[in-house]
Scaffold this active site. Structure first.
Site, short mmCIF file in Angstrom:
data_model
loop_
_atom_site.label_atom_id
_atom_site.label_comp_id
_atom_site.label_asym_id
_atom_site.label_seq_id
_atom_site.Cartn_x
_atom_site.Cartn_y
_atom_site.Cartn_z
CE LYS A 165 -1.47 -5.04 3.14
NZ LYS A 165 -1.69 -6.24 2.27
CE1 TYR A 214 -3.79 -2.71 5.31
CE2 TYR A 214 -2.70 -0.89 4.42
CZ TYR A 214 -3.37 -2.01 4.32
OH TYR A 214 -3.79 -2.47 3.07
CB SER A 265 -0.88 -0.03 1.24
OG SER A 265 -1.73 1.26 1.50
CB SER A 266 0.42 4.54 -1.60
OG SER A 266 -0.84 5.02 -1.07
CB CYS A 267 -0.34 3.85 4.04
SG CYS A 267 -0.80 2.27 4.47
CG HIS A 317 -10.43 3.53 1.45
ND1 HIS A 317 -10.68 1.90 1.46
CD2 HIS A 317 -9.23 3.31 2.06
CE1 HIS A 317 -9.61 1.36 2.01
NE2 HIS A 317 -8.80 2.28 2.32
O1 GFB Z 1 -9.52 7.41 1.95
P1 GFB Z 1 -9.07 7.63 3.16
O2 GFB Z 1 -9.84 7.00 4.32
O3 GFB Z 1 -7.75 7.19 2.93
O4 GFB Z 1 -8.96 9.14 3.38
P2 GFB Z 1 -6.15 7.49 3.35
C1 GFB Z 1 -8.53 9.85 2.28
C2 GFB Z 1 -8.85 11.46 2.39
O5 GFB Z 1 -10.23 11.91 2.43
C3 GFB Z 1 -8.44 11.72 3.76
C4 GFB Z 1 -10.53 12.37 3.67
O6 GFB Z 1 -7.93 13.12 4.00
C5 GFB Z 1 -9.90 11.79 4.66
O7 GFB Z 1 -9.91 12.74 5.70
N1 GFB Z 1 -12.26 12.13 3.56
C6 GFB Z 1 -13.14 13.13 3.74
C7 GFB Z 1 -12.76 10.96 4.07
N2 GFB Z 1 -14.43 12.57 3.86
C8 GFB Z 1 -14.00 11.42 4.13
C9 GFB Z 1 -15.04 10.24 4.52
O8 GFB Z 1 -16.23 10.44 4.46
N3 GFB Z 1 -14.41 9.02 4.79
C10 GFB Z 1 -13.12 8.69 4.54
N4 GFB Z 1 -12.66 7.56 5.05
N5 GFB Z 1 -12.22 9.81 4.39
C11 GFB Z 1 -5.98 4.93 4.07
C12 GFB Z 1 -5.12 4.28 5.13
O9 GFB Z 1 -5.59 6.47 4.23
O10 GFB Z 1 -5.85 4.80 2.81
C13 GFB Z 1 -4.93 3.04 4.78
O11 GFB Z 1 -5.46 4.69 6.41
C14 GFB Z 1 -4.79 2.71 3.34
O12 GFB Z 1 -3.94 2.56 5.44
C15 GFB Z 1 -5.69 3.33 2.53
O13 GFB Z 1 -3.32 3.12 2.96
C16 GFB Z 1 -5.48 3.35 1.05
O14 GFB Z 1 -5.27 7.60 2.27
O15 GFB Z 1 -5.94 8.86 4.15
#
Ligand code: GFB
Length: 318
Positions: A146, A142, A113-115, A185
């Site tokens: 990974k 996580y 994952s890119s994280c 996500h």
């Molecule tokens: O998709 P997301 O949870 O992945 O969030 P990450 C991406 C961005 O969208 C963050 C914003 O800046 C969130 O604050 N966001 C805005 C939201 N509204 C929402 C919402 O309703 N739901 C969610 N989920 N986000 C994950 C990692 O990070 O990405 C994992 O925690 C994994 O480990 C995955 O790598 C691909 O890119 O922030």
């Protein structure tokens, strides 16, 4: 060890995690290849159960393995379920990689994952920036799991000469996503929130965080296509990124989703929710040099994802 091109034709291919978004896309893509597909339901094989995994591999002896099984979720799920994210992902990777090694698997692809890259690593993120700085705290468990899987792949290559490879996808979306309001996500979350607001005539939709983080989004069928391409053409102990090479702010992205869904009300931001990493854009030059690039534009991909959401929620209601 480096045996490319690798011939998939006629091989038995195990997709671990075939009910997940990525695994299901791999099955759709593998249907175009002349292979014998192997899958097993979670109720029949718990990948956290070492004895069961070793037994299944000894019986089936898959020649090729795609490791797409993982416990995944969005920023809130990663932050809240920290123990589950590290335990499940460490143990799934350890069991499957070791079982592949002991049962003569010819080639294995591990999906990272890119994280796994440091929170403040230079952008775009190059493969060699892993382990050069601290991780984003919300998804550190996580990411560490990974990284453990990635390091296992590297170690098995080095010590045993196994043809195992590591690929690092960017943020993925598409059919089969998880639409849980808290654990999903951002793509699935916003598709659902805008859709429900449109239906209910709600005039304001709240997006988490400040709207300023930048993210790169790849349609999951493009991801599956890249995986097949790399399975055939890539063999190295170095990681390889899979992405589009383009990113967008969350505020701009919310506009793209609202347009695809047909939501015309206001969009506001809730800075009390975490932003996570400020930017996560992959350097895809290694992948481009191997002759692969993403085909689905963000607008087209979000339209397809919205269509999938509508049909999946209809099926779930039936
Ligand atoms: O998709 P997301 O949870 O992945 O969030 P990450 C991406 C961005 O969208 C963050 C914003 O800046 C969130 O604050 N966001 C805005 C939201 N509204 C929402 C919402 O309703 N739901 C969610 N989920 N986000 C994950 C990692 O990070 O990405 C994992 O925690 C994994 O480990 C995955 O790598 C691909 O890119 O922030």
């Amino acid at each position: 060890m480096a045996r490319t091109p690798f011939e998939l034709k006629g091989k038995s291919v195990y997709v671990a995690g075939h009910r997940g978004m990525v695994g299901a896309a791999l099955l759709r893509r593998l249907a175009m290849e002349d292979v014998e597909l192997l899958t097993v339901k979670r109720s029949e094989l718990d990948l956290r159960d070492q004895a069961a995994v070793f037994g299944w591999f000894a019986k089936m002896r898959p020649q090729v393995v795609f490791m797409a099984a993982a416990k995944v979720g969005g920023i809130a799920a990663n932050n809240a379920l920290r123990a589950e994210f590290i335990y499940d992902n460490v143990i799934i990777a350890a069991n499957a990689i070791h079982a592949a090694h002991t049962n003569g698997t010819e080639k294995l692809m591990f999906l990272g994952s890119s994280c796994i890259y440091p929170k403040l690593a230079p952008q775009p993120l190059r493969e060699n920036s892993m382990l050069t700085g601290p991780l984003e705290p919300t998804n550190e468990p996580y990411a560490i799991a990974k990284i453990a899987g990635i390091k296992m792949v590297e170690a098995y290559r080095t010590q045993y000469g196994s043809d195992f490879i590591n690929v690092m996808p960017t943020n993925l979306y598409g059919p089969g996503d998880n639409y849980h309001p808290e654990h999903s996500h951002v793509v699935a979350a916003l598709i659902r929130r805008f859709h429900e607001a449109k239906l209910a005539g709600i005039s304001n939709v709240v997006v988490w965080g400040t709207g300023t983080p930048r993210r790169e989004f790849l349609y999951v069928d493009d991801m599956a296509d890249a995986c097949i391409h790399l399975m055939k053409t890539y063999s190295s102990d170095e990681l390889i990124n899979i992405g589009t090479g383009e990113d967008i702010t969350i505020a701009e992205f919310a506009g793209v989703v609202a347009a695809a869904v047909g939501y015309t009300g206001e969009i506001s931001f809730d800075p009390s929710r975490p932003d996570g990493t400020p930017r996560k854009l992959l350097d895809v030059s290694r992948l481009a040099a191997l002759g692969w690039r993403a085909r689905t534009s963000l607008e087209d991909g979000i339209r397809l994802a919205y269509r999938a959401y509508l049909s999946e929620s209809k099926q779930a209601a039936e």
